[in-house]
Write an enzyme that holds these catalytic residues in place. Structure first.
Site, PDB file in Angstrom:
ATOM      1  N   ARG A   1      11.530  -2.244  10.916  1.00 36.57           N
ATOM      2  CA  ARG A   1      10.551  -1.852  11.920  1.00 36.57           C
ATOM      3  C   ARG A   1      10.375  -2.995  12.919  1.00 36.57           C
ATOM      4  NH1 ARG A   1       5.593   0.169   8.333  1.00 36.57           N
ATOM      5  NH2 ARG A   1       4.534  -0.995   9.935  1.00 36.57           N
TER       6      ARG A   1
ATOM      7  N   ARG B   1      -0.045  -9.447  13.237  1.00 28.59           N
ATOM      8  CA  ARG B   1      -0.679  -8.362  12.473  1.00 28.59           C
ATOM      9  C   ARG B   1      -1.588  -8.923  11.380  1.00 28.59           C
ATOM     10  NH1 ARG B   1       3.978  -4.741  10.392  1.00 28.59           N
ATOM     11  NH2 ARG B   1       2.336  -3.282   9.832  1.00 28.59           N
TER      12      ARG B   1
ATOM     13  N   LYS C   1       0.838  -1.215   0.000  1.00 28.48           N
ATOM     14  CA  LYS C   1       0.000   0.000   0.000  1.00 28.48           C
ATOM     15  C   LYS C   1       0.872   1.263   0.000  1.00 28.48           C
ATOM     16  CE  LYS C   1      -2.222  -0.819   3.914  1.00 28.48           C
ATOM     17  NZ  LYS C   1      -1.625  -2.082   4.362  1.00 28.48           N
TER      18      LYS C   1
ATOM     19  N   ARG D   1      11.962  -6.067   4.280  1.00 34.09           N
ATOM     20  CA  ARG D   1      11.518  -4.674   4.255  1.00 34.09           C
ATOM     21  C   ARG D   1      12.282  -3.808   5.265  1.00 34.09           C
ATOM     22  NH1 ARG D   1       5.232  -2.761   4.491  1.00 34.09           N
ATOM     23  NH2 ARG D   1       5.333  -2.753   6.728  1.00 34.09           N
TER      24      ARG D   1
ATOM     25  N   ARG E   1      -9.123   0.850   9.356  1.00 31.94           N
ATOM     26  CA  ARG E   1      -8.716  -0.540   9.583  1.00 31.94           C
ATOM     27  C   ARG E   1      -9.763  -1.314  10.364  1.00 31.94           C
ATOM     28  NH1 ARG E   1      -2.686   0.541   9.238  1.00 31.94           N
ATOM     29  NH2 ARG E   1      -1.648  -1.474   9.214  1.00 31.94           N
TER      30      ARG E   1
HETATM   31  P1  AMP Z   1       1.229   0.610   9.033  1.00 32.27           P
HETATM   32  O1  AMP Z   1       2.482   1.361   8.816  1.00 32.27           O
HETATM   33  O2  AMP Z   1       0.042   1.191   8.298  1.00 32.27           O
HETATM   34  O3  AMP Z   1       1.375  -0.873   8.791  1.00 32.27           O
HETATM   35  O4  AMP Z   1       0.865   0.787  10.594  1.00 32.27           O
HETATM   36  C1  AMP Z   1       1.727   0.326  11.606  1.00 32.27           C
HETATM   37  C2  AMP Z   1       0.948   0.103  12.884  1.00 32.27           C
HETATM   38  O5  AMP Z   1       0.335   1.343  13.310  1.00 32.27           O
HETATM   39  C3  AMP Z   1      -0.214  -0.874  12.792  1.00 32.27           C
HETATM   40  O6  AMP Z   1       0.199  -2.228  12.933  1.00 32.27           O
HETATM   41  C4  AMP Z   1      -1.086  -0.423  13.955  1.00 32.27           C
HETATM   42  O7  AMP Z   1      -0.560  -0.849  15.201  1.00 32.27           O
HETATM   43  C5  AMP Z   1      -0.937   1.089  13.886  1.00 32.27           C
HETATM   44  N1  AMP Z   1      -1.967   1.662  13.001  1.00 32.27           N
HETATM   45  C6  AMP Z   1      -1.780   2.258  11.789  1.00 32.27           C
HETATM   46  N2  AMP Z   1      -2.943   2.648  11.256  1.00 32.27           N
HETATM   47  C7  AMP Z   1      -3.904   2.280  12.138  1.00 32.27           C
HETATM   48  C8  AMP Z   1      -5.310   2.362  12.142  1.00 32.27           C
HETATM   49  N3  AMP Z   1      -5.995   2.898  11.116  1.00 32.27           N
HETATM   50  N4  AMP Z   1      -5.982   1.875  13.222  1.00 32.27           N
HETATM   51  C9  AMP Z   1      -5.323   1.348  14.270  1.00 32.27           C
HETATM   52  N5  AMP Z   1      -3.994   1.200  14.311  1.00 32.27           N
HETATM   53  C10 AMP Z   1      -3.288   1.658  13.271  1.00 32.27           C
END
Ligand code: AMP
Length: 215
Positions: free
Chosen positions: A160, A171, A13, A127, A88
């Protein structure tokens, strides 16, 4: 254009969001990046969010919805935006629907990037991300010019914490339990476009552009 990028963690994404950002010149709203910036700055929100993120859980809806609300009210979103990693949960999607009505900003499309779990687990292992500006890299799909250094800002590339294998599995479970119902949600709104997320970055970008009718 107002878009949502949907898909499992590691589906690509972020990379597609960047492509659309340069092509359409509209901002990316990535809740993950916003949380990571808060963590780096040590804000109260960052401290709260870190606990959930490091464990592979979702940050509570209330905190997440509020930051998107603030962000959507900023001027640069007037001509459109790309939501990456938000919503999400169904609750977030409902809150977003209400917010977009309030702001008179109807959604155009929801792009669902489809990649199987096994492929995601393999991808996440390669990654990295810039510890300074958040640009994503990958040892196979998007290699930096100088090893370990960000092409954009010369920041240090790191893995990360939440990209570690056990956390990735958690996740993915969270994704299937809480986020994948959004596919049906947006299908019912006639906004959903499914994109095959397997292939080179260029191939996937082309599929996204074709689906949106832009190039
Ligand atoms: P991402 O970089 O989008 O994969 O986000 C990393 C982490 O941030 C996720 O695994 C969640 O813990 C948190 N996070 C990001 N976006 C959301 C969301 N819309 N709702 C809840 N937690 C989020």
């Amino acid at each position: 254009m107002r878009l949502i990028l949907l898909g499992a963690p590691g589906a690509g994404k972020g990379t597609q969001a960047e492509m659309l950002n340069s092509l359409l010149n509209i901002p990316i709203i990535s809740t993950g990046n916003i949380f990571r910036a808060h963590i780096a700055e040590g804000t109260e929100l960052g401290i709260k969010a870190k606990r959930y993120i490091d464990e592979g859980k979702l940050v509570p809806d209330e905190l997440t919805i509020d930051i998107v609300k603030d962000r959507l009210n900023q001027d640069d979103c007037k001509n459109g935006m790309i939501l990456d990693g938000f919503p999400r949960t169904i609750k977030q999607a409902q809150a977003l629907d209400a917010l977009l009505v309030e702001l008179n900003m109807p959604l155009d499309k929801v792009i669902n990037v489809e990649v199987a779990d096994e492929e995601i687990i393999e991808r996440m292992a390669g990654r990295t991300v810039c510890s300074s500006c958040g640009t994503p890299y990958h040892k196979k799909f998007k290699v930096e010019k100088v090893a370990g250094i960000c092409d954009n800002c010369q920041g240090k590339l790191i893995q990360r914490e939440d990209d570690r294998k056990e956390t990735v599995k958690k996740r993915l479970k969270v994704y299937h339990d809480q986020t994948s119902p959004l596919i049906e949600y947006y299908k019912r709104q006639n906004k959903l476009v499914n994109i095959d997320g397997i292939g080179s970055v260029e191939e996937i970008s082309l599929r996204v552009k074709n689906a949106l009718g832009v190039n």
